[in-house]
Enzyme design. Structure first.
Site, mmCIF file in Angstrom:
data_model
loop_
_atom_site.group_PDB
_atom_site.id
_atom_site.type_symbol
_atom_site.label_atom_id
_atom_site.label_comp_id
_atom_site.label_asym_id
_atom_site.label_seq_id
_atom_site.Cartn_x
_atom_site.Cartn_y
_atom_site.Cartn_z
ATOM 1 N N TYR A 156 0.667 -13.012 -5.765
ATOM 2 C CA TYR A 156 0.178 -12.868 -7.142
ATOM 3 C C TYR A 156 0.750 -13.990 -7.982
ATOM 4 C CZ TYR A 156 -1.469 -8.058 -6.454
ATOM 5 O OH TYR A 156 -2.142 -6.936 -6.044
ATOM 6 N N TYR A 177 0.410 -8.206 1.470
ATOM 7 C CA TYR A 177 1.676 -8.786 1.016
ATOM 8 C C TYR A 177 2.845 -7.820 1.220
ATOM 9 C CZ TYR A 177 0.638 -6.273 -3.406
ATOM 10 O OH TYR A 177 0.339 -5.331 -4.353
ATOM 11 N N ARG A 231 1.707 -4.155 1.953
ATOM 12 C CA ARG A 231 0.513 -3.529 1.378
ATOM 13 C C ARG A 231 -0.726 -4.023 2.096
ATOM 14 N NH1 ARG A 231 -0.572 -1.531 -3.298
ATOM 15 N NH2 ARG A 231 -1.693 -0.213 -1.877
ATOM 16 N N HIS A 252 -5.992 -5.433 -0.982
ATOM 17 C CA HIS A 252 -6.624 -4.551 -1.968
ATOM 18 C C HIS A 252 -6.931 -5.326 -3.234
ATOM 19 C CE1 HIS A 252 -2.305 -4.475 -2.787
ATOM 20 N NE2 HIS A 252 -2.651 -4.395 -4.063
ATOM 21 N N HIS A 283 -7.154 -4.490 -7.333
ATOM 22 C CA HIS A 283 -6.899 -3.496 -8.371
ATOM 23 C C HIS A 283 -8.107 -3.431 -9.309
ATOM 24 C CE1 HIS A 283 -2.508 -3.079 -7.595
ATOM 25 N NE2 HIS A 283 -2.634 -4.320 -7.151
HETATM 26 FE FE LIG Z 1 -1.404 -5.169 -5.613
#
Ligand SMILES: [Fe+2]
Lengths: 255, 186
Positions: free
Chosen positions: A124, A163, A173, A176, A178
């Site tokens: 991110y 990640y 994770r 995905h 969000h």
């Molecule tokens: Fe996330």
């Protein structure tokens, strides 16, 4: 403090899944949403209320109406996450589309849909995300659009990478995106995550597994749709979203 | 009835996506009726939560509940958020807590029942929570009337000084503090 192992977290996940299955077999209602108290997701431990929410059945409640958005709130390019920089982002280009509807199947029209995601390497563009994967100078990972008259939204983006995170040792994770959604009433507000079909990380992830009902969990997984894929350009995923919660229009005739 | 899509946590990384410039400035600049609602969001250990996101929805000062577009109004040239136009009352605000777990909202008092609806998101919170900040104690309010005095107190914003109200939100109670009353609409 040592971090729990995946094995310990997986055992806790299994314990809660079995307890839920037994409760349903004994006549408890099915749960559509995650348990707020879900210890395998460690951050939930001090951040969930211990008391049940108080039901509000006031037909005059302000929450039965909700905020509205319009064309001043969104620009035409906000739904294409691959065109926000001078160059093209790295990764697998995808089209994500679907409808936002209420529980009666009525489209949610002209409402705001917001998304955010990691880049193809699973990073991110957030200063708290410092794991050693590259940032992509051509990808911010933020998009928004308004739904059309059928409740449809469409985003062009790249497939986010999985990640690591610090919930437990070797925690990852699944990929995905969000999503943040508004309905016609504030009660219908939804923030959720869309997953990709067949991801091998599903069973290991306490956030996804916090939805202990198998059918409900499956509703967070998009479908690959070959008819949506565009030759030489992008793969298509379809994901319809059903908003929960009452609205002021529920009792109005003809809606 | 169709089954709904489940909720998931907002996570830690919404910062680039959801907060927007002047998200907590619902009141048109310079309006003398402006009030400030502020406070901390706290966890079950009494620690402030620096990664919560609050959303607010309320009636306009005239009691209207239609809201107005333009909370996230954008500059058509750069795409950057330029904020509300200072004329329309959108009724919607969005404020992330700061490093101290603190938030502040500047708005106009709602017409009709004197409460502002609050929706809480946070890392660690798998499904958002609704509550209400009451700017007074109206007679005959169905929700307040249904609560025990100690629970009711958690929904009443404390006037601190002229036009400034304090409203803390405790996601979980502890020995010394009452948990905020959260609401279910179903
Ligand atoms: Fe996330």
């Amino acid at each position: 403090m040592t971090s729990p192992t995946q094995k310990e977290i997986s055992a806790e996940i299994a314990e809660r899944r079995d307890a839920y299955a037994k409760a349903v077999a004994d006549g408890a209602p099915r749960m559509d949403h995650p348990h707020r108290d879900y210890p395998p997701y460690r951050s939930s431990v001090l951040r969930h209320p211990k008391r049940p929410p108080v039901p509000v059945r006031d037909p005059e409640a302000v929450e039965l109406t909700g905020p509205v958005f319009g064309h001043t709130d969104v620009t035409e390019w906000d739904n294409d996450l691959t065109r926000q920089h001078t160059g093209e982002p790295l990764g697998e280009r995808i089209i994500v589309t679907g409808r936002v509807i209420d529980r009666n199947g009525r489209p949610v029209r002209g409402q705001l849909v917001e998304i955010w995601q990691a880049n193809a390497a699973g990073r991110y563009i957030h200063q708290r995300d410092q794991h050693p994967a590259p940032l992509d100078p051509n990808f911010t990972g933020v998009g928004r659009c308004l739904t059309d008259d059928e409740g449809r939204y469409t985003f062009i983006t790249i497939k986010p990478g999985p990640y690591p995170w610090r919930n437990h040792d070797n925690a990852w994770r699944p990929s995905h995106i969000h999503f943040s959604l508004f309905g016609t009433a504030f009660t219908q507000r939804l923030v959720t995550q869309m997953y990709f079909p067949g991801d091998p990380l599903f069973p290991y992830d306490p956030i996804m597994q916090s939805v202990t009902d198998d059918a409900a969990r499956q509703r967070m997984v998009a479908a690959y749709d070959h008819d949506l894929s565009k030759p030489e350009w992008a793969l298509g995923y379809r994901w319809d979203i059903v908003l929960d919660g009452p609205t002021a229009t529920v009792f109005e005739e003809g809606r | 009835m169709l089954p709904p899509t489940p909720s998931q946590t907002v996570g830690p990384f919404y910062g680039y996506a959801l907060p927007f410039a002047k998200g907590g400035e619902i009141a048109p600049p310079g309006d003398p009726r402006t009030i400030t609602l502020h406070g901390h969001v706290l966890d079950g250990a009494g620690q402030p939560i620096p990664d919560a996101l609050l959303e607010f929805w309320q009636a306009g000062p005239d009691g209207s509940r239609s809201g107005a577009p333009g909370s996230l109004r954008r500059d058509p040239t750069t795409g950057a958020v330029i904020g509300r136009d200072g004329v329309a009352f959108t009724g919607f605000g969005r404020v992330p807590t700061d490093a101290d777990g603190h938030y502040a909202l500047r708005t106009l008092p709602p017409g009709g029942p004197p409460y502002i609806s609050v929706c809480v998101f946070a890392r660690g919170l798998l499904h958002h929570l609704f509550t209400r900040a009451y700017l007074g104690e109206p007679e005959g309010d169905p929700l307040l009337d249904s609560l025990e005095p100690r629970d009711r107190k958690t929904l009443i914003a404390t006037p601190e000084r002229d036009r400034v109200y304090r409203f803390d939100i405790r996601l979980q109670g502890d020995e010394n503090h009452e948990e905020t009353v959260f609401l279910a609409f179903d």
